[in-house]
Design a protein around this motif. Structure first.
Motif, PDB file in Angstrom:
ATOM      1  N   ARG A  75       0.831  -1.204   0.000  1.00  0.00           N
ATOM      2  CA  ARG A  75       0.000   0.000   0.000  1.00  0.00           C
ATOM      3  C   ARG A  75       0.867   1.255   0.000  1.00  0.00           C
ATOM      4  NH1 ARG A  75      -4.434   0.311   4.562  1.00  0.00           N
ATOM      5  NH2 ARG A  75      -2.650   0.760   5.901  1.00  0.00           N
ATOM      6  N   ARG A 119     -13.254  15.421   2.808  1.00  0.00           N
ATOM      7  CA  ARG A 119     -11.907  14.916   3.035  1.00  0.00           C
ATOM      8  C   ARG A 119     -11.162  14.710   1.726  1.00  0.00           C
ATOM      9  NH1 ARG A 119      -9.986   9.854   2.492  1.00  0.00           N
ATOM     10  NH2 ARG A 119      -8.063   9.402   3.599  1.00  0.00           N
ATOM     11  N   LYS A 126      -2.153   6.901   1.774  1.00  0.00           N
ATOM     12  CA  LYS A 126      -1.991   7.149   3.207  1.00  0.00           C
ATOM     13  C   LYS A 126      -0.946   8.257   3.332  1.00  0.00           C
ATOM     14  CE  LYS A 126      -2.276   4.382   7.398  1.00  0.00           C
ATOM     15  NZ  LYS A 126      -3.706   4.344   7.716  1.00  0.00           N
ATOM     16  N   TYR A 150      -4.885  14.026   6.455  1.00  0.00           N
ATOM     17  CA  TYR A 150      -5.156  14.264   7.873  1.00  0.00           C
ATOM     18  C   TYR A 150      -5.188  15.742   8.182  1.00  0.00           C
ATOM     19  CZ  TYR A 150      -5.241   9.372   8.832  1.00  0.00           C
ATOM     20  OH  TYR A 150      -5.629   8.064   8.859  1.00  0.00           O
ATOM     21  N   GLU A 165     -15.637   7.157   4.520  1.00  0.00           N
ATOM     22  CA  GLU A 165     -15.023   6.457   5.648  1.00  0.00           C
ATOM     23  C   GLU A 165     -15.035   7.371   6.870  1.00  0.00           C
ATOM     24  OE1 GLU A 165     -10.789   5.754   5.371  1.00  0.00           O
ATOM     25  OE2 GLU A 165     -10.661   7.078   3.651  1.00  0.00           O
ATOM     26  N   ALA A 187      -9.710   7.608  10.702  1.00  0.00           N
ATOM     27  CA  ALA A 187      -8.701   6.653  10.237  1.00  0.00           C
ATOM     28  C   ALA A 187      -9.278   5.241  10.191  1.00  0.00           C
ATOM     29  CB  ALA A 187      -7.477   6.703  11.133  1.00  0.00           C
ATOM     30  N   LEU A 247      -9.459   5.112   1.714  1.00  0.00           N
ATOM     31  CA  LEU A 247      -8.281   4.274   1.901  1.00  0.00           C
ATOM     32  C   LEU A 247      -8.669   2.793   1.889  1.00  0.00           C
ATOM     33  CD1 LEU A 247      -5.225   5.176   2.721  1.00  0.00           C
ATOM     34  CD2 LEU A 247      -5.743   3.524   4.489  1.00  0.00           C
ATOM     35  N   GLY A 289      -8.306  -0.101   3.481  1.00  0.00           N
ATOM     36  CA  GLY A 289      -7.836  -0.621   4.758  1.00  0.00           C
ATOM     37  C   GLY A 289      -7.524  -2.113   4.687  1.00  0.00           C
ATOM     38  N   ILE A 290      -6.480  -2.500   5.362  1.00  0.00           N
ATOM     39  CA  ILE A 290      -6.109  -3.919   5.419  1.00  0.00           C
ATOM     40  C   ILE A 290      -7.068  -4.643   6.366  1.00  0.00           C
ATOM     41  CG2 ILE A 290      -4.233  -5.527   6.055  1.00  0.00           C
ATOM     42  CD1 ILE A 290      -2.374  -3.043   5.157  1.00  0.00           C
ATOM     43  N   THR A 291      -7.531  -3.941   7.394  1.00  0.00           N
ATOM     44  CA  THR A 291      -8.539  -4.513   8.296  1.00  0.00           C
ATOM     45  C   THR A 291      -9.844  -4.699   7.513  1.00  0.00           C
ATOM     46  OG1 THR A 291      -7.514  -3.089   9.955  1.00  0.00           O
ATOM     47  CG2 THR A 291      -9.471  -4.304  10.633  1.00  0.00           C
ATOM     48  N   THR A 306      -6.500  -0.617  11.928  1.00  0.00           N
ATOM     49  CA  THR A 306      -5.479  -1.281  12.726  1.00  0.00           C
ATOM     50  C   THR A 306      -5.564  -0.920  14.215  1.00  0.00           C
ATOM     51  OG1 THR A 306      -3.986  -1.467  10.868  1.00  0.00           O
ATOM     52  CG2 THR A 306      -2.962  -1.448  13.041  1.00  0.00           C
TER      53      THR A 306
HETATM   54  C1  LIG Z   1      -4.906   3.726   7.913  1.00  0.00           C
HETATM   55  C2  LIG Z   1      -6.275   4.190   7.540  1.00  0.00           C
HETATM   56  C3  LIG Z   1      -7.390   3.334   7.570  1.00  0.00           C
HETATM   57  C4  LIG Z   1      -7.348   1.922   8.106  1.00  0.00           C
HETATM   58  O1  LIG Z   1      -6.479   1.087   7.410  1.00  0.00           O
HETATM   59  P1  LIG Z   1      -5.985  -0.282   8.087  1.00  0.00           P
HETATM   60  O2  LIG Z   1      -5.026  -0.816   7.077  1.00  0.00           O
HETATM   61  O3  LIG Z   1      -7.163  -1.125   8.279  1.00  0.00           O
HETATM   62  O4  LIG Z   1      -5.340   0.104   9.378  1.00  0.00           O
HETATM   63  C5  LIG Z   1      -8.602   3.821   7.099  1.00  0.00           C
HETATM   64  N1  LIG Z   1      -8.725   5.096   6.681  1.00  0.00           N
HETATM   65  C6  LIG Z   1      -7.675   5.955   6.654  1.00  0.00           C
HETATM   66  C7  LIG Z   1      -7.879   7.329   6.164  1.00  0.00           C
HETATM   67  C8  LIG Z   1      -6.424   5.537   7.088  1.00  0.00           C
HETATM   68  O5  LIG Z   1      -5.401   6.386   7.069  1.00  0.00           O
END
Ligand SMILES: *Cc1c(COP(=O)(O)O)cnc(C)c1O
Length: 358
Positions: free
Chosen positions: A94, A186, A196, A201, A232, A235, A256, A258-260, A302
């Protein structure tokens, strides 16, 4: 690894004890990983060195034009003494997607995972023991060329920092209150929402601040064009359970990946749940609520793994979900993922990567 130099600290710091409050991201271990990139040469000087400040020109491109990307993952202490990481190669893959978008150089994913394992092994005693606590891992790439002209840098620094962090939930999984943001956006498709990067942010802090002042934990972002479709949360990615179906916004380039999020989709499908990635409007959610079909809402990331949403405020409308309790699908996802992360459940092939043994 022959192309990794290691310099161990001569002044190891006092590690936090089992009873110490760790919080998040303020304590750093004894060592860090660094390497530089120069145009025409590539990445070089991969090294593990004592943790500390680095010197940087104030004209560095990262400081003026935000050429920076980061990642976040964790190492967990399993009951049998193994130190496990969750899908670390996904984070470096990523980062390459983020770097490409910001005109920054690509990393060698396998090399980064090997260097990270070595770093975690060296600082393995720092992986906290307390229930739910873990070692937070922060990889980052920044443009460090000293030049004020607006152009991608010729020089970069890649670093990995390690930070022992406390349990996200200290008193059980408590549902959070979330506020649907209608004034600020956003990200938009075509922008950098899928990367990322710190800029996302920076642009979200004001909305977050206003939400906090009103007693909400986070904001839920709507799409930047029609201000209608769910994106979303802070984070975290977001999931809705409507009439038995698990729905999460599709990856449209503004959110994003997300890996989760990806892991939850794979796990729930494996369990036989219907999981759909599609456009979902806030109006559809409100209607499902009116009809009594909005069963669960949860964030994924995460940090919290799963964050149940107990209240969603959209304009004057307040939707109360789950009666202050975590829903069954949210709980199932939480139990399975944390079980795999802490090595109590065998997950799919390759999800748990052993970095060290105590
Ligand atoms: C890091 C992040 C996530 C979650 O990603 P994971 O890989 O699940 O930790 C979701 N949204 C944003 C904006 C992020 O920066």
């Amino acid at each position: 690894m022959e192309n990794l130099k290691i310099e161990l600290t001569k002044n190891p710091k006092k590690k936090p004890g089992p009873g110490d409050k760790l919080g998040f991201g303020t304590i750093f271990t004894d060592h860090m990983f660094l390497m530089e990139y120069d145009k025409g040469i590539g990445w070089h000087d991969a090294r593990i060195v004592p943790y500390g400040p680095v010197s940087l020109s104030l004209a560095s491109t990262c400081l003026h034009y935000a050429q920076e990307t980061f990642e976040g993952l964790k190492a967990y202490r399993a009951d049998d003494g193994r130190i496990l990481m969750f899908r670390p190669e996904e984070n470096f893959k990523r980062m390459n997607i983020s770097n490409a978008r910001l005109c920054m150089p690509e990393l060698d994913v396998d090399f980064c995972v090997e260097c990270l394992k070595k770093l975690v092994d060296i600082d393995k005693e720092w992986v906290p023991e307390a229930e739910g606590a873990s070692l937070y891992i922060r990889p980052m790439t920044i443009g460090i060329e000293s030049r004020l002209g607006v152009k991608e840098a010729d020089n970069y620094l890649f670093a990995i920092l390690l930070s022992p962090s406390g349990a996200y939930y200290e008193s059980g999984l408590k549902p959070v209150k979330i506020y649907v943001e209608e004034n600020y956006v956003r990200a938009v498709r075509g922008g950098v929402g899928f990367a990322k990067t710190g800029g996302n942010y920076a642009s979200s802090m004001l909305a977050q601040h206003v939400a906090h002042e009103q007693g909400y934990a986070q904001v839920l972002w709507l799409d930047g064009v029609e201000r209608k479709y769910i994106g979303e949360v802070g984070a975290m990615n977001i999931f809705f359970v409507i009439d038995g179906e698990v729905i999460t916004p599709e990856l449209d380039g503004s959110i994003l990946a997300g890996i989760t999020r990806k892991s939850i989709i794979e796990l729930l499908r494996e369990e036989g749940y219907k999981v759909t990635e599609r456009k979902l409007s806030i109006q559809e959610v409100a209607q499902a609520y009116e009809e009594g079909k909005l069963q669960e809402v949860f964030g994924s990331g995460t940090a919290a793994v799963i964050s149940p949403v107990g209240e969603l405020k959209w304009g004057d409308k307040v939707m109360k979900i789950g009666g202050g309790e975590i829903g069954p699908i949210s709980f199932k996802a939480y139990q399975t993922l944390t079980g795999i992360q802490w090595g109590r459940i065998a997950g799919p092939e390759g999800w748990s990567v052993e970095a060290a043994r105590l």
